[in-house]
Design a protein around this motif. Structure first.
Motif, PDB file in Angstrom:
ATOM      1  N   ALA A   1      -6.381  13.105   0.906  1.00 31.34           N
ATOM      2  CA  ALA A   1      -7.891  12.496   0.726  1.00 31.34           C
ATOM      3  C   ALA A   1      -8.297  11.800   1.007  1.00 31.34           C
ATOM      4  N   SER A   2      -9.399  11.512   1.368  1.00 23.70           N
ATOM      5  CA  SER A   2     -10.245  10.217   1.320  1.00 23.70           C
ATOM      6  C   SER A   2     -10.131   8.813   0.459  1.00 23.70           C
ATOM      7  N   GLY A   3     -10.276   9.364  -0.927  1.00 23.40           N
ATOM      8  CA  GLY A   3     -10.391   9.012  -2.101  1.00 23.40           C
ATOM      9  C   GLY A   3      -9.899   8.664  -3.053  1.00 23.40           C
ATOM     10  N   ALA A   4      -9.642   8.559  -4.776  1.00 22.91           N
ATOM     11  CA  ALA A   4      -9.251   9.191  -5.707  1.00 22.91           C
ATOM     12  C   ALA A   4     -10.169   9.570  -6.296  1.00 22.91           C
ATOM     13  N   ALA A   5     -11.546  10.570  -5.286  1.00 27.13           N
ATOM     14  CA  ALA A   5     -13.155  11.500  -5.769  1.00 27.13           C
ATOM     15  C   ALA A   5     -12.373  12.722  -5.432  1.00 27.13           C
TER      16      ALA A   5
ATOM     17  N   ALA B   1      -0.145  16.983  -6.480  1.00 25.68           N
ATOM     18  CA  ALA B   1       1.702  16.494  -6.169  1.00 25.68           C
ATOM     19  C   ALA B   1       1.938  14.966  -5.407  1.00 25.68           C
ATOM     20  N   VAL B   2       1.047  14.705  -4.550  1.00 26.81           N
ATOM     21  CA  VAL B   2       1.093  13.574  -3.760  1.00 26.81           C
ATOM     22  C   VAL B   2       1.108  11.949  -4.554  1.00 26.81           C
ATOM     23  N   VAL B   3       0.521  12.720  -5.181  1.00 23.83           N
ATOM     24  CA  VAL B   3      -0.217  11.259  -6.237  1.00 23.83           C
ATOM     25  C   VAL B   3       0.992  11.083  -7.247  1.00 23.83           C
ATOM     26  N   ALA B   4       1.312  11.910  -7.910  1.00 22.11           N
ATOM     27  CA  ALA B   4       2.492  11.370  -9.051  1.00 22.11           C
ATOM     28  C   ALA B   4       3.405  10.822  -8.014  1.00 22.11           C
ATOM     29  N   ARG B   5       3.923  11.228  -6.467  1.00 20.75           N
ATOM     30  CA  ARG B   5       4.614  11.274  -5.685  1.00 20.75           C
ATOM     31  C   ARG B   5       5.104  10.105  -5.494  1.00 20.75           C
TER      32      ARG B   5
ATOM     33  N   GLN C   1     -14.062   0.543  -1.524  1.00 20.98           N
ATOM     34  CA  GLN C   1     -12.865   1.217  -0.335  1.00 20.98           C
ATOM     35  C   GLN C   1     -12.908   0.816   0.827  1.00 20.98           C
ATOM     36  N   THR C   2     -11.937   0.287   2.130  1.00 22.62           N
ATOM     37  CA  THR C   2     -12.428   0.440   3.817  1.00 22.62           C
ATOM     38  C   THR C   2     -11.171   0.771   4.215  1.00 22.62           C
ATOM     39  N   VAL C   3     -10.784   1.731   3.345  1.00 17.29           N
ATOM     40  CA  VAL C   3     -10.230   2.462   4.466  1.00 17.29           C
ATOM     41  C   VAL C   3     -10.472   3.794   3.690  1.00 17.29           C
ATOM     42  N   PRO C   4     -11.192   5.073   4.364  1.00 14.52           N
ATOM     43  CA  PRO C   4     -11.323   6.061   3.425  1.00 14.52           C
ATOM     44  C   PRO C   4      -9.877   7.325   4.027  1.00 14.52           C
ATOM     45  N   HIS C   5      -8.665   6.553   3.344  1.00  2.86           N
ATOM     46  CA  HIS C   5      -7.610   7.161   3.414  1.00  2.86           C
ATOM     47  C   HIS C   5      -6.523   7.176   2.009  1.00  2.86           C
ATOM     48  N   LEU C   6      -6.622   8.431   0.849  1.00  7.43           N
ATOM     49  CA  LEU C   6      -6.253   7.835  -0.223  1.00  7.43           C
ATOM     50  C   LEU C   6      -5.069   6.624  -0.325  1.00  7.43           C
ATOM     51  N   HIS C   7      -5.253   5.503  -1.264  1.00  5.09           N
ATOM     52  CA  HIS C   7      -4.230   4.816  -0.634  1.00  5.09           C
ATOM     53  C   HIS C   7      -3.985   4.522  -2.083  1.00  5.09           C
ATOM     54  N   PHE C   8      -2.976   3.820  -2.658  1.00  7.10           N
ATOM     55  CA  PHE C   8      -2.620   2.818  -3.897  1.00  7.10           C
ATOM     56  C   PHE C   8      -2.494   1.636  -3.211  1.00  7.10           C
ATOM     57  N   HIS C   9      -2.635   0.621  -4.397  1.00  3.32           N
ATOM     58  CA  HIS C   9      -2.123  -0.590  -4.345  1.00  3.32           C
ATOM     59  C   HIS C   9      -1.326  -1.164  -5.238  1.00  3.32           C
TER      60      HIS C   9
ATOM     61  N   LEU D   1       0.695  -1.373   0.038  1.00  4.12           N
ATOM     62  CA  LEU D   1      -0.269   0.091  -0.008  1.00  4.12           C
ATOM     63  C   LEU D   1       0.884   1.149   0.270  1.00  4.12           C
ATOM     64  N   ILE D   2       0.993   1.776  -0.727  1.00  2.00           N
ATOM     65  CA  ILE D   2       1.120   2.924  -1.014  1.00  2.00           C
ATOM     66  C   ILE D   2       0.245   4.732  -0.376  1.00  2.00           C
ATOM     67  N   ILE D   3       1.132   5.103   0.572  1.00  2.00           N
ATOM     68  CA  ILE D   3      -0.558   6.411   1.032  1.00  2.00           C
ATOM     69  C   ILE D   3       0.239   7.442   0.991  1.00  2.00           C
ATOM     70  N   PRO D   4      -0.497   8.568   0.490  1.00  2.00           N
ATOM     71  CA  PRO D   4       0.095   9.973   1.050  1.00  2.00           C
ATOM     72  C   PRO D   4       0.265  10.147   2.885  1.00  2.00           C
ATOM     73  N   LYS D   5       1.387  10.767   3.617  1.00  2.00           N
ATOM     74  CA  LYS D   5       1.526  11.151   5.313  1.00  2.00           C
ATOM     75  C   LYS D   5       0.112  11.907   5.398  1.00  2.00           C
ATOM     76  N   THR D   6      -0.172  12.370   5.065  1.00  2.00           N
ATOM     77  CA  THR D   6      -0.904  13.394   5.263  1.00  2.00           C
ATOM     78  C   THR D   6      -2.281  12.605   4.754  1.00  2.00           C
ATOM     79  N   HIS D   7      -3.441  12.840   5.549  1.00  2.00           N
ATOM     80  CA  HIS D   7      -4.666  12.889   5.266  1.00  2.00           C
ATOM     81  C   HIS D   7      -4.997  13.968   4.236  1.00  2.00           C
TER      82      HIS D   7
END
Ligand code: AMP
Ligand code: ZN
Length: 114
Positions: free
Chosen positions: A48-52, A60-64, A94-102, A40-46
């Protein structure tokens, strides 16, 4: 964000098996892996809850996150075959509402979209 498990993992308040970390991004192994490589790859700060909720202000953090996915895929020897997935909303699983990429790899992924 209070009561967000990924915020707590990012803050070190809950344990995780880390794969990568920098100032903006944390990558850690999924606790219920769906493939031999499942990170799982996540921005450390919250941010966004998800991609929407991705906006010009937080993208910028999405690109990162994608840069980190490419780096990890290379390091893990799966650059020739991996998938990046993000689930947005309960209807998408989605089960965890903190933006993340599998980051998924290590098995045959080409026959399914799930
Ligand atoms: P999603 O269902 O897309 O929101 O993805 C959330 C993912 O987080 C699932 O694949 C879970 O297995 C994973 N997960 C939940 N809690 C933890 C945890 N404490 N450590 C690692 N992965 C977790
Ligand atoms: Zn959070």
């Amino acid at each position: 964000m209070k009561d967000c498990i990924f915020c707590k993992i990012a803050a070190g308040e809950l344990p995780s098996k880390k794969a990568y970390e920098d100032e903006q991004v944390l990558a850690f192994y999924d606790i219920h892996p769906q493939a031999p490589v499942h990170i799982l790859i996540i921005p450390k700060t919250h941010c966004a809850s998800g991609a929407a909720e991705i906006t010009p202000e937080n993208s910028a953090v999405v690109a990162r996150c994608f840069e980190v996915a490419a780096k990890l895929a290379g390091e893990l020897g799966v650059a020739g075959g991996f998938r990046i997935v993000t689930n947005n909303g309960a209807k998408a699983g989605q089960t965890v509402p903190h933006l993340h990429f599998h980051l998924l790899a290590g098995r045959d992924l080409h026959l399914t979209m799930g």
